[in-house]
Design a protein around this motif. Sequence first.
Motif, PDB file in Angstrom:
ATOM      1  N   ALA A   1       0.835  -1.207   0.000  1.00 49.72           N
ATOM      2  CA  ALA A   1       0.000   0.000   0.000  1.00 49.72           C
ATOM      3  C   ALA A   1       0.866   1.252   0.000  1.00 49.72           C
ATOM      4  CB  ALA A   1      -0.930  -0.012   1.207  1.00 49.72           C
ATOM      5  N   GLY A   2       1.942   1.228   0.804  1.00 52.58           N
ATOM      6  CA  GLY A   2       2.841   2.377   0.829  1.00 52.58           C
ATOM      7  C   GLY A   2       3.526   2.607  -0.498  1.00 52.58           C
ATOM      8  N   LEU A   3       3.960   1.519  -1.148  1.00 56.82           N
ATOM      9  CA  LEU A   3       4.616   1.645  -2.449  1.00 56.82           C
ATOM     10  C   LEU A   3       3.653   2.176  -3.513  1.00 56.82           C
ATOM     11  CD1 LEU A   3       6.788  -1.616  -2.658  1.00 56.82           C
ATOM     12  CD2 LEU A   3       7.596   0.733  -2.463  1.00 56.82           C
ATOM     13  N   LEU A   4       2.427   1.683  -3.513  1.00 62.24           N
ATOM     14  CA  LEU A   4       1.464   2.118  -4.523  1.00 62.24           C
ATOM     15  C   LEU A   4       1.059   3.569  -4.313  1.00 62.24           C
ATOM     16  CD1 LEU A   4      -0.804  -1.054  -4.808  1.00 62.24           C
ATOM     17  CD2 LEU A   4       1.039  -0.316  -6.329  1.00 62.24           C
ATOM     18  N   LEU A   5       0.914   3.976  -3.054  1.00 62.88           N
ATOM     19  CA  LEU A   5       0.574   5.368  -2.781  1.00 62.88           C
ATOM     20  C   LEU A   5       1.739   6.285  -3.140  1.00 62.88           C
ATOM     21  CD1 LEU A   5      -1.746   7.061  -1.775  1.00 62.88           C
ATOM     22  CD2 LEU A   5      -0.897   6.782   0.563  1.00 62.88           C
ATOM     23  N   ALA A   6       2.963   5.806  -2.883  1.00 61.50           N
ATOM     24  CA  ALA A   6       4.137   6.583  -3.291  1.00 61.50           C
ATOM     25  C   ALA A   6       4.202   6.704  -4.806  1.00 61.50           C
ATOM     26  CB  ALA A   6       5.407   5.923  -2.751  1.00 61.50           C
ATOM     27  N   ALA A   7       3.938   5.599  -5.519  1.00 58.35           N
ATOM     28  CA  ALA A   7       3.939   5.639  -6.985  1.00 58.35           C
ATOM     29  C   ALA A   7       2.872   6.590  -7.504  1.00 58.35           C
ATOM     30  CB  ALA A   7       3.709   4.232  -7.536  1.00 58.35           C
ATOM     31  N   PHE A   8       1.716   6.618  -6.864  1.00 63.03           N
ATOM     32  CA  PHE A   8       0.639   7.526  -7.253  1.00 63.03           C
ATOM     33  C   PHE A   8       1.097   8.987  -7.185  1.00 63.03           C
ATOM     34  CE2 PHE A   8      -3.010  10.180  -6.100  1.00 63.03           C
ATOM     35  CZ  PHE A   8      -3.914   9.862  -7.101  1.00 63.03           C
ATOM     36  N   SER A   9       2.026   9.274  -6.278  1.00 58.48           N
ATOM     37  CA  SER A   9       2.465  10.648  -6.046  1.00 58.48           C
ATOM     38  C   SER A   9       3.580  11.101  -6.980  1.00 58.48           C
ATOM     39  CB  SER A   9       2.964  10.785  -4.596  1.00 58.48           C
ATOM     40  OG  SER A   9       1.985  10.367  -3.665  1.00 58.48           O
ATOM     41  N   LEU A  10       4.141  10.196  -7.774  1.00 53.96           N
ATOM     42  CA  LEU A  10       5.367  10.514  -8.501  1.00 53.96           C
ATOM     43  C   LEU A  10       5.165  11.371  -9.747  1.00 53.96           C
ATOM     44  CD1 LEU A  10       7.488   7.225  -8.274  1.00 53.96           C
ATOM     45  CD2 LEU A  10       7.617   9.298  -6.897  1.00 53.96           C
ATOM     46  N   ARG A  11       3.939  11.588 -10.183  1.00 48.13           N
ATOM     47  CA  ARG A  11       3.719  12.432 -11.363  1.00 48.13           C
ATOM     48  C   ARG A  11       2.732  13.560 -11.102  1.00 48.13           C
ATOM     49  NH1 ARG A  11       7.623  10.142 -12.116  1.00 48.13           N
ATOM     50  NH2 ARG A  11       8.320   8.946 -13.934  1.00 48.13           N
ATOM     51  N   LEU A  12       2.300  13.719  -9.872  1.00 46.52           N
ATOM     52  CA  LEU A  12       1.316  14.748  -9.552  1.00 46.52           C
ATOM     53  C   LEU A  12       1.841  16.148  -9.836  1.00 46.52           C
ATOM     54  CD1 LEU A  12      -0.096  13.351  -6.169  1.00 46.52           C
ATOM     55  CD2 LEU A  12      -1.042  13.064  -8.461  1.00 46.52           C
TER      56      LEU A  12
END
Length: 223
Positions: free
Chosen positions: A11-22
């Motif tokens: 969950a932490g990795l996916l949420l971090a990935a979600f943030s990488l192009r915002l």
Amino acid sequence: MTRPGQALLAAGLLLAAFSLRLVFTSLSAVLPDVMATLRLSPIEGGLLTTLPVFCLGLFAPLTPRLIRLLGLERLVGLLLLTLAAATAVRGVEAYPALLAGSLGAGAAIAALNVIMPRLVKRDFPRHAALMTGLPYMFMTSGAALAAGATVPVQRALGGSWTAALASWAVPTGLATLLWLPRAWRGGTRNGRDPPGYGWLWRDRLAWQVTLFFGLQSMGFYIT
């Protein structure tokens, strides 16, 4: 690692990935308002959107040495914290703050781009294919959501582009909170020097891969 612990890590990795192009697409959506409010020239406005992309190439090669100095877990925690803070700073109505936020966010994203595949291979060896594809899906979903939702968020917040930009620090902040316990427990340093890059300059396949992804990225970011 226990199953709940692995689920929390995923969950932490996916949420971090979600943030990488915002940061790339959120500012572009309100750039006309930013330029009008701060009375920016086209060159100054273009610098705001170009600086994070430039940082991807500038700071990525430093990542192996940072891992050696800080340890992987602590470095990820520090990078997520930096990304959240830099995203929030971009909500300040001042051109230097926007530049500083773009620089900090770009540097953090550059390093996280390098680290994410390494974390997947280390912590999810039996599900490497799934955990390689899912972060990229979340990453592109985050980019699309920021592009499409920043203006509606701006309207919901009374027309404030500063609040709309700062609001995208929330997902990164949540990812940071999920990662902090791991960063606190981990972080053992690796005293070995990272391998050199000299051999890459002489490798034909490395140049072919560079050309392929370079053209791909050029088409995406120019568009």
